[in-house]
Design a protein around this motif. Structure first.
Motif, PDB file in Angstrom:
ATOM      1  N   CYS A 117       0.808  -1.230   0.000  1.00  0.00           N
ATOM      2  CA  CYS A 117       0.000   0.000   0.000  1.00  0.00           C
ATOM      3  C   CYS A 117       0.836   1.274   0.000  1.00  0.00           C
ATOM      4  O   CYS A 117       0.290   2.373  -0.045  1.00  0.00           O
ATOM      5  CB  CYS A 117      -0.961   0.007   1.189  1.00  0.00           C
ATOM      6  N   ASP A 118       2.171   1.162   0.097  1.00  0.00           N
ATOM      7  CA  ASP A 118       3.100   2.289   0.028  1.00  0.00           C
ATOM      8  C   ASP A 118       3.093   3.178   1.272  1.00  0.00           C
ATOM      9  O   ASP A 118       3.641   4.276   1.243  1.00  0.00           O
ATOM     10  CB  ASP A 118       2.834   3.140  -1.223  1.00  0.00           C
ATOM     11  N   LEU A 119       2.502   2.731   2.359  1.00  0.00           N
ATOM     12  CA  LEU A 119       2.582   3.477   3.615  1.00  0.00           C
ATOM     13  C   LEU A 119       4.040   3.526   4.073  1.00  0.00           C
ATOM     14  O   LEU A 119       4.794   2.577   3.868  1.00  0.00           O
ATOM     15  CB  LEU A 119       1.722   2.798   4.688  1.00  0.00           C
ATOM     16  N   ARG A 120       4.421   4.644   4.699  1.00  0.00           N
ATOM     17  CA  ARG A 120       5.787   4.810   5.182  1.00  0.00           C
ATOM     18  C   ARG A 120       5.782   5.159   6.660  1.00  0.00           C
ATOM     19  O   ARG A 120       4.899   5.881   7.128  1.00  0.00           O
ATOM     20  CB  ARG A 120       6.505   5.902   4.382  1.00  0.00           C
ATOM     21  N   CYS A 133       1.968  -4.624   7.867  1.00  0.00           N
ATOM     22  CA  CYS A 133       1.896  -3.184   7.639  1.00  0.00           C
ATOM     23  C   CYS A 133       0.911  -2.570   8.634  1.00  0.00           C
ATOM     24  O   CYS A 133      -0.172  -3.114   8.865  1.00  0.00           O
ATOM     25  CB  CYS A 133       1.448  -2.904   6.207  1.00  0.00           C
ATOM     26  N   ALA A 134       1.259  -1.424   9.203  1.00  0.00           N
ATOM     27  CA  ALA A 134       0.395  -0.751  10.163  1.00  0.00           C
ATOM     28  C   ALA A 134      -0.876  -0.214   9.504  1.00  0.00           C
ATOM     29  O   ALA A 134      -1.865   0.053  10.185  1.00  0.00           O
ATOM     30  CB  ALA A 134       1.152   0.395  10.822  1.00  0.00           C
ATOM     31  N   GLY A 135      -0.832  -0.080   8.187  1.00  0.00           N
ATOM     32  CA  GLY A 135      -2.003   0.451   7.491  1.00  0.00           C
ATOM     33  C   GLY A 135      -2.926  -0.619   6.940  1.00  0.00           C
ATOM     34  O   GLY A 135      -4.124  -0.654   7.237  1.00  0.00           O
ATOM     35  N   CYS A 136      -2.360  -1.559   6.142  1.00  0.00           N
ATOM     36  CA  CYS A 136      -3.206  -2.537   5.449  1.00  0.00           C
ATOM     37  C   CYS A 136      -3.070  -3.944   6.024  1.00  0.00           C
ATOM     38  O   CYS A 136      -3.741  -4.872   5.577  1.00  0.00           O
ATOM     39  CB  CYS A 136      -2.904  -2.559   3.959  1.00  0.00           C
ATOM     40  N   ASP A 137      -2.177  -4.111   7.008  1.00  0.00           N
ATOM     41  CA  ASP A 137      -1.983  -5.387   7.703  1.00  0.00           C
ATOM     42  C   ASP A 137      -1.331  -6.469   6.842  1.00  0.00           C
ATOM     43  O   ASP A 137      -1.225  -7.622   7.252  1.00  0.00           O
ATOM     44  CB  ASP A 137      -3.319  -5.909   8.264  1.00  0.00           C
ATOM     45  N   THR A 138      -0.889  -6.108   5.638  1.00  0.00           N
ATOM     46  CA  THR A 138      -0.228  -7.082   4.767  1.00  0.00           C
ATOM     47  C   THR A 138       1.221  -7.287   5.210  1.00  0.00           C
ATOM     48  O   THR A 138       1.912  -6.308   5.502  1.00  0.00           O
ATOM     49  CB  THR A 138      -0.247  -6.577   3.308  1.00  0.00           C
ATOM     50  N   PRO A 139       1.695  -8.518   5.271  1.00  0.00           N
ATOM     51  CA  PRO A 139       3.106  -8.744   5.623  1.00  0.00           C
ATOM     52  C   PRO A 139       4.015  -8.473   4.422  1.00  0.00           C
ATOM     53  O   PRO A 139       4.638  -9.374   3.862  1.00  0.00           O
ATOM     54  CB  PRO A 139       3.128 -10.219   6.040  1.00  0.00           C
TER      55      PRO A 139
END
Length: 230
Positions: A117-120, A133-139
């Motif tokens: 998702c490109d979250l930083r 990922c803290a945003g989309c929960d994808t590892p």
């Protein structure tokens, strides 16, 4: 008012104990670039890549700025004009030394991003392939580091700065990695005075108006004092 754009590479951090690509026995010497610094390498073995960058992150966290980093921070603080540091380094030694106007064109070890998702966000000291990922929960978390084959960050901003530069300085770079290797030509095209400060001549040394060679901790502070005393 003087506008100075400074490109820094691995050579400026070598005296702080952070190895360059070519150092024998360093982290890079123990791995193939294709395995740890490409998207394909990450896809093949994400654990190896995370282990490599965890080691580099720990190394960078312990490193201290040297006299060259400190001198550039002094230049930014005292020059009657603007100083922009464009660094190819993924350490944060410029910021540790006090520089504020810094663009990390190859990313930074202390940042993480999500490949989905490109979250930083700020990277923890240790990352692993299973981190969600803290945003989309994808590892799909990875270091926010530009790998070979990927587009460097901030290219539009860098191009604009080069077009307005009165002086362009390249410090501790090999002159072999593009697009950074072409910055001297861009700056020269717009009329900047171009200077190479390096341990030895780079692959593009002949393209500069002026070259000075020696350890960064020696030649960079000397050049900075000259600029501040003009």
């Amino acid at each position: 008012m003087t506008n100075i754009v400074i490109l820094t590479g691995a050579g400026i951090s070598a005296e702080s104990g952070l190895g360059t690509f070519r150092d024998e026995g360093g982290l890079w010497a123990q791995h193939r670039i294709e395995d740890v610094a490409t998207p394909e390498g990450f896809a093949r073995n994400p654990q190896l890549v995370h282990d490599f960058y965890n080691a580099r992150r720990a190394q960078a966290a312990k490193a201290k700025p040297n006299a060259a980093h400190v001198a550039l921070a002094k230049l930014e603080q005292n020059l009657d004009g603007e100083v922009l540091i464009v660094t190819q380094n993924v350490d944060s030694l410029h910021e540790k030394a006090g520089s504020k106007n810094v663009l990390h064109m190859h990313g930074a070890l202390n940042k993480a991003c999500c490949a989905a998702c490109d979250l930083r966000w700020d990277a923890p000291m240790v990352m692993s392939p299973s981190d969600p990922c803290a945003g989309c929960d994808t590892p799909a978390t990875r270091p926010e580091v530009v790998w070979f084959g990927e587009m460097p960050f901030h290219m539009e901003e860098i191009g604009l700065a080069l077009s307005k530069a009165d002086v362009f300085v390249s410090i501790g770079t090999s002159g072999e990695v593009y697009p950074a290797a072409n910055f001297v030509a861009e700056a020269d095209h717009f009329g900047a005075h171009t200077i190479e400060l390096n341990l030895e001549p780079s692959a593009g040394a002949s393209r500069f108006s002026e070259c000075r060679f020696g350890p960064a901790s020696s030649i960079v502070p000397k050049w900075v004092e000259e600029e501040l005393n003009r």
